[in-house]
Design a protein around this motif. Sequence first.
Motif, short mmCIF file in Angstrom:
data_model
loop_
_atom_site.label_atom_id
_atom_site.label_comp_id
_atom_site.label_asym_id
_atom_site.label_seq_id
_atom_site.Cartn_x
_atom_site.Cartn_y
_atom_site.Cartn_z
N MET A 1 -61.24 -31.40 -32.23
CA MET A 1 -59.91 -31.82 -31.90
C MET A 1 -59.05 -31.78 -33.16
O MET A 1 -59.49 -32.18 -34.23
N ASN A 2 -57.82 -31.30 -33.04
CA ASN A 2 -56.90 -31.20 -34.16
C ASN A 2 -55.89 -32.34 -34.14
O ASN A 2 -55.47 -32.76 -33.07
N GLU A 3 -55.51 -32.79 -35.31
CA GLU A 3 -54.40 -33.73 -35.38
C GLU A 3 -53.19 -32.96 -35.88
O GLU A 3 -53.27 -32.23 -36.87
N CYS A 4 -52.08 -33.08 -35.16
CA CYS A 4 -50.89 -32.35 -35.57
C CYS A 4 -49.64 -33.18 -35.30
O CYS A 4 -49.68 -34.21 -34.65
N ARG A 5 -48.54 -32.69 -35.83
CA ARG A 5 -47.24 -33.34 -35.67
C ARG A 5 -46.35 -32.37 -34.89
O ARG A 5 -46.06 -31.27 -35.36
N LEU A 6 -45.93 -32.81 -33.71
CA LEU A 6 -45.08 -31.98 -32.86
C LEU A 6 -43.62 -32.39 -33.03
O LEU A 6 -43.31 -33.58 -33.11
N TYR A 7 -42.75 -31.39 -33.05
CA TYR A 7 -41.30 -31.62 -33.06
C TYR A 7 -40.82 -31.49 -31.62
O TYR A 7 -41.13 -30.52 -30.94
N VAL A 8 -40.06 -32.47 -31.16
CA VAL A 8 -39.53 -32.46 -29.80
C VAL A 8 -38.01 -32.57 -29.89
O VAL A 8 -37.47 -33.53 -30.44
N GLY A 28 -53.31 -35.42 -25.19
CA GLY A 28 -54.25 -35.91 -26.19
C GLY A 28 -53.94 -37.34 -26.56
O GLY A 28 -53.12 -38.01 -25.93
N LYS A 29 -54.57 -37.82 -27.64
CA LYS A 29 -54.37 -39.19 -28.09
C LYS A 29 -53.17 -39.25 -29.02
O LYS A 29 -53.20 -38.73 -30.14
N VAL A 30 -52.10 -39.89 -28.57
CA VAL A 30 -50.88 -40.02 -29.35
C VAL A 30 -51.08 -41.11 -30.41
O VAL A 30 -51.38 -42.25 -30.07
N LYS A 31 -50.94 -40.73 -31.66
CA LYS A 31 -51.10 -41.67 -32.78
C LYS A 31 -49.80 -42.42 -33.06
O LYS A 31 -49.82 -43.61 -33.34
N SER A 32 -48.67 -41.69 -33.01
CA SER A 32 -47.37 -42.33 -33.26
C SER A 32 -46.24 -41.47 -32.72
O SER A 32 -46.39 -40.27 -32.53
N VAL A 33 -45.10 -42.13 -32.49
CA VAL A 33 -43.88 -41.47 -32.03
C VAL A 33 -42.77 -41.94 -32.94
O VAL A 33 -42.63 -43.13 -33.22
N GLU A 52 -56.64 -30.97 -28.42
CA GLU A 52 -57.48 -29.77 -28.43
C GLU A 52 -56.57 -28.54 -28.51
O GLU A 52 -55.45 -28.55 -28.00
N GLU A 53 -57.07 -27.49 -29.14
CA GLU A 53 -56.28 -26.28 -29.34
C GLU A 53 -55.75 -25.71 -28.03
O GLU A 53 -54.59 -25.33 -27.92
N ARG A 54 -56.58 -25.67 -27.00
CA ARG A 54 -56.14 -25.10 -25.72
C ARG A 54 -55.02 -25.93 -25.09
O ARG A 54 -54.10 -25.40 -24.49
N LEU A 55 -55.06 -27.25 -25.28
CA LEU A 55 -54.00 -28.10 -24.74
C LEU A 55 -52.75 -28.01 -25.60
O LEU A 55 -51.63 -28.14 -25.08
N LEU A 56 -52.90 -27.79 -26.89
CA LEU A 56 -51.75 -27.60 -27.76
C LEU A 56 -50.97 -26.36 -27.32
O LEU A 56 -49.75 -26.40 -27.22
N GLN A 57 -51.66 -25.29 -26.99
CA GLN A 57 -51.00 -24.07 -26.53
C GLN A 57 -50.28 -24.33 -25.20
O GLN A 57 -49.16 -23.88 -24.99
N LYS A 58 -50.90 -25.09 -24.32
CA LYS A 58 -50.29 -25.43 -23.04
C LYS A 58 -49.04 -26.29 -23.28
O LYS A 58 -48.02 -26.09 -22.62
N CYS A 59 -49.12 -27.20 -24.19
CA CYS A 59 -47.99 -28.06 -24.52
C CYS A 59 -46.82 -27.24 -25.06
O CYS A 59 -45.68 -27.44 -24.67
#
Length: 64
Positions: A1-8, A28-33, A52-59
């Motif tokens: 599982m990857n930890e990343c920072r998404l821009y919305v 996935g597991k949200v660490k912070s917003v 997970e990488e496959r869910l990141l692509q879906k997101c």
Amino acid sequence: MNECRLYVANIPPNTSEHELKAEFGYYGKVKSVDLKTKNDDNFFGFINIEIEERLLQKCKITSV
């Protein structure tokens, strides 16, 4: 599982951190917003999430 920072972008002004955490919790597991604003009608945020990488692509596809 990857930890990343998404821009919305283009978040409705009445959206809470809790709502974003619940929405992205599907992926996935949200660490912070972190909600930000440039002015009264331009809201954006960052979401730190373990995902997970496959869910990141879906997101990314869903969010475009």
